[in-house]
Design a protein around this motif. Sequence first.
Motif, mmCIF file in Angstrom:
data_model
loop_
_atom_site.group_PDB
_atom_site.id
_atom_site.type_symbol
_atom_site.label_atom_id
_atom_site.label_comp_id
_atom_site.label_asym_id
_atom_site.label_seq_id
_atom_site.Cartn_x
_atom_site.Cartn_y
_atom_site.Cartn_z
ATOM 1 N N HIS A 160 0.865 -1.186 0.000
ATOM 2 C CA HIS A 160 0.000 0.000 0.000
ATOM 3 C C HIS A 160 0.900 1.235 0.000
ATOM 4 O O HIS A 160 1.392 1.666 1.035
ATOM 5 N N ILE A 161 1.116 1.806 -1.176
ATOM 6 C CA ILE A 161 2.149 2.832 -1.328
ATOM 7 C C ILE A 161 1.760 4.149 -0.653
ATOM 8 O O ILE A 161 2.620 4.859 -0.120
ATOM 9 N N ALA A 162 0.474 4.506 -0.659
ATOM 10 C CA ALA A 162 0.046 5.747 -0.005
ATOM 11 C C ALA A 162 0.054 5.637 1.515
ATOM 12 O O ALA A 162 -0.243 6.609 2.205
ATOM 13 N N GLY A 163 0.421 4.465 2.027
ATOM 14 C CA GLY A 163 0.549 4.316 3.472
ATOM 15 C C GLY A 163 1.657 5.174 4.037
ATOM 16 O O GLY A 163 1.680 5.450 5.247
ATOM 17 N N ILE B 207 5.278 5.770 -10.444
ATOM 18 C CA ILE B 207 5.653 5.586 -9.033
ATOM 19 C C ILE B 207 5.504 4.127 -8.625
ATOM 20 O O ILE B 207 6.380 3.545 -7.962
ATOM 21 N N LEU B 208 4.396 3.498 -9.039
ATOM 22 C CA LEU B 208 4.188 2.087 -8.718
ATOM 23 C C LEU B 208 5.241 1.210 -9.381
ATOM 24 O O LEU B 208 5.709 0.222 -8.797
ATOM 25 N N VAL C 151 -4.533 1.483 -8.993
ATOM 26 C CA VAL C 151 -4.460 2.838 -8.445
ATOM 27 C C VAL C 151 -5.252 2.936 -7.155
ATOM 28 O O VAL C 151 -4.745 3.364 -6.118
ATOM 29 N N VAL C 152 -6.527 2.542 -7.200
ATOM 30 C CA VAL C 152 -7.385 2.576 -6.019
ATOM 31 C C VAL C 152 -8.143 1.262 -5.922
ATOM 32 O O VAL C 152 -8.643 0.744 -6.935
ATOM 33 N N GLY C 153 -8.226 0.714 -4.731
ATOM 34 C CA GLY C 153 -8.951 -0.539 -4.533
ATOM 35 C C GLY C 153 -9.795 -0.501 -3.282
ATOM 36 O O GLY C 153 -9.583 0.324 -2.387
ATOM 37 N N ILE D 172 -0.490 -1.245 -4.915
ATOM 38 C CA ILE D 172 -1.679 -0.405 -5.010
ATOM 39 C C ILE D 172 -1.398 0.959 -4.383
ATOM 40 O O ILE D 172 -0.804 1.056 -3.301
ATOM 41 N N ALA D 173 -1.818 2.010 -5.098
ATOM 42 C CA ALA D 173 -1.550 3.358 -4.593
ATOM 43 C C ALA D 173 -2.340 3.635 -3.324
ATOM 44 O O ALA D 173 -1.781 4.069 -2.326
#
Length: 219
Positions: A5-8, A42-43, A166-168, A188-189
Motif C-alpha cells: 500500500h504505497i500511499a501508506g 511511481i508504482l 491505483v485505487v482498490g 496499489i496506490a
Amino acid sequence: MKIHHIAGQNSVLNKFLAEIRDVTIQKDRLRFRRNIERIGEILAYELSKSLPYKNIAVTTPLGEKNVAVNKANIVLCSVLRAGLPLHQGLLNYFDDAENSFISAYRHHKNGGEVFEIIVEYLASPSLENKTLILADPMLATGQSLVSTFEALKSMGKPEEIHLVSVVGAREGIDYVNKHFPGNTHLWIADIDPELNQRGYIVPGLGDAGDLAYGMKKQS
C-alpha cells in the motif's frame, strides 16, 4: 498475497491521488490521464525494487562501472480501456517489456445491480516462466482481475505475478487474494473502505475509463 500500500507513507503520490479524486480537477481529461500515468511510474519504481537483478559492466568515457540492472523477463498486461494510461506509466519505466492487452467490462443484466464480467479480446505473448505485471486501475470487486487472469492462463504459467492498481476496495482485495497464487504481489496506490450496492469503490473517484476517454454507452 503480499500487499504493498504505497500511499501508506506520505510522498508526492498523494498529490496525484488527490487530483484524480477531486471532482473539479478530474474533469480535465488530459490531466487525469497524465496523473494516472505518473501514478503508474511511481508504482513501477516501487515494484522494481522486488525484481531480480544482475551486474553488468558499463564503459564510460573515463573507465568502467559495474551496475546492477533488472534481469526479469517482463510482460505488461493491461485491462482495456481504463488501463491504458496506467500501462503507459509502467511502460515508461519497464521500457523493454513485452506487452499484452485484454478487454474486460461489466455487463449489468437488465440494468440492475447484478453484473458479469465479459472478456472479449486478448493479445498477448507467451507468459511461460516470465514476470507478469497485470494492471487495472480500479480494483473494486476484484472480478475483472480474476476473469482476466483466467483468460491469460492459456498463454502459459508466469514465474512471478504482480498486480498493479491505483485505487482498490478492501472487499475486492480480499476476493483477489482468494483467487491468485499465494506468492502474488499487489502494488496499489491507495485503499478505500467499501463498495456501494452497484460494486463501485467508495469514496473512490468514479469511472476511470470515462474520466480518461469520455462517456460510453452503458451495457
